[in-house]
Design a protein around this motif. Sequence first.
Motif: not given
Length: 516
Positions: A411, A436, A451
């Motif tokens: 991401k 991320w 997460l």
Amino acid sequence: MIFKRLFSLSYVLLQGILLFAACGHADHLDHTQTDAALQKSRYVSVRGNDLNKGTESKPFRTIARALEAISPGDTIFVREGAYHEKVMISKSGSSAKLITIKPYPNEAVAIDGEGLSIFGTEALVTIRNARFIQFEGFEIRNFKTQAKGNDVNGIIIDQGSKNITVRNNRVHHIENNASPQDGRSGHGILVIGNTAEALQDIIVEDNTIHDCNTGYSENLTINGYVDGFIIRRNKVYNGENIGIVAAGGYAANATASLNYVRNGLISQNEVYDIDGRTGPIPAFAQHNGAIGIYIDGARDIIVERNSVYRCGRGIGLVSETDHFPTRDCIVRNNEVYHNSLAGISLGGYLNYTGGGTLKCYVVNNTLFHNNIDKGYFDEIEGEIRLVESCTENIIQNNIIVAQPNSVFIHKYTNTGKSNAIDYNLYFSTGEGQWIWNGKVIRDQHTWKSTLIGDTHTIFGQDPGFISTTQADFGLRDSSPALAKGKFIGQAIHGELDLSGQARFESNRISIGAFQK
């Protein structure tokens, strides 16, 4: 709302398939009737004459002449040979009386563009504002241009056409070879909703599209106001840009609210060897960004049971245009492997568009050894890639096998929110990692805490494929992926896995594209 739409779409498509099957049966029965029957056959031969009556013994010379002579329920049989003509189909049949254009049984027929002029946007075969047409079994070839401003196509379906089936054709060497700076464009097959009336009930199936130079455009394109379509069992390969695309936001339709594709199925296609580095796009010169199957600014599309390999990126749920997000789509039961960059990509492009990807599902896919090359920023894009404005997407039940020292999920930015990731299987024979919001994560505990999810995922266990060397990603009896997924509902997962077996049993579902 998405469940209702999917149910409605499935019902409409089923009814359409049954209708076409019923009409095909009626067509067969009518051929056994007397000459007084309403349904007739017209014949075309390279040895015919357009002054003939179009009977089997006295055929027409051109397909165009046969099209002038037909009525609803008629079939045009084209005898063996090459026909150097542009074919325009603008008459309509009816639900009980289809118009069918096809080669004579067991004879090879080519519609060949060699030597034909091209001015502006043209195709060898155009189906325009027509209803209840079946076009099947032809070779469409050698339509080429080098002139600036031309858009060259093998087959076009446009202007509100409905109940159209294009089946079992081979489309190749459709080429725009203009200078790259002239913005060359072309398509093997183009389905374009360019009027206030939607294209509906369009079926493009069992075709082969290969060796086309499409420039900035694609091999098989659905664009604009198209509402209800099936793209299935096609083979697309050796292309210089995107394999299959369902698009919105590209001025195909003058009305913004109509200018995107919706309610479609892209299923059981094989897309491979799509290499953007061979085309004119400057950004692709060093990096192969050509996507195998691409949903770009479209809505309510199902992408299922496809094989995508040796492309730039595998499957994209992406938006290139502001105000046209890709939303309410499902990517399920696909195998995506050996692609140059990301396996599955979501979101708008970095610093380019804010359209994003909203409320989509990426479930029960098998990703294997993508990211063969570095990305545009010399980064590893990831087996699954999330870029700008990814919001409320679900990524679940996927087998994600990364190359050693590669990336499972990447991401890029902190745009977007509420993406749910869980019940996946991650495996690499070397160190695998996640990225991320720019943070590199090398262990499962940090990944889960960062997460705040993925708590039911399987880490570090070989998924037990039958054969990676043969690209057989079915599961052995010992696979840890068997019956370890989370069942959301049939509307999300579909009825069948990639091999055609039942997708779930007693609400038990395996991780990956195969139930076993």
